[in-house]
Motif scaffolding. Structure first.
Motif: not given
Length: 137
Positions: A78-90, A92-107
């Protein structure tokens, strides 16, 4: 003399022409899979190029990642499995739109906070200067 220029021009065209016409030809089982592939390579960032997605980048790693996405789609992931694989390997930088959470709040919210602070400082300076001008008059 002209013969040398023609030969040189043909050599250059053959070298450049190969690069220009080199494209990936991927066959999908359905138009839905092809659409999923396009969406994923537009949403994933090239780790080498910094500001290009996988679709726009011609870097070697981008080509490898496009092939990885293609093979994972063919495996039925699935798309989620593919994205999760890429994030696990590279990361969150590999995401063009990072997720909204505490670690990206400043961003996400830092630019708005800086703009608000700048506007408040500007207003305070203007008010202070008006008071000083009224006091001096």
């Amino acid at each position: 003399m002209i013969g040398r220029w023609v030969i040189a021009a043909l050599c250059m065209l053959s070298v450049w022409g190969g690069a220009v016409f080199a494209t990936e030809v991927l066959e999908f089982n359905s138009p839905d899979e092809q659409q999923r592939y396009r969406v994923l390579i537009e949403e994933l960032r090239c780790p080498k190029c910094q500001n290009q997605n996988l679709e726009d980048s011609n870097a070697g790693i981008a080509i490898d990642l496009r092939n990885q996405v293609y093979s994972m789609i063919n495996e039925g992931k699935s798309n989620d499995e593919i994205v999760d694989y890429m994030v696990a390997r590279y990361g969150e930088f590999v995401l063009y739109r990072p997720v909204h959470d505490q670690s990206t709040a400043v961003l996400w919210y830092g630019p708005f906070a800086l703009l608000l602070i700048g506007a408040l400082i500007f207003i305070l300076v203007v008010v202070k200067n008006k008071r000083q001008a009224n006091k001096d008059a």
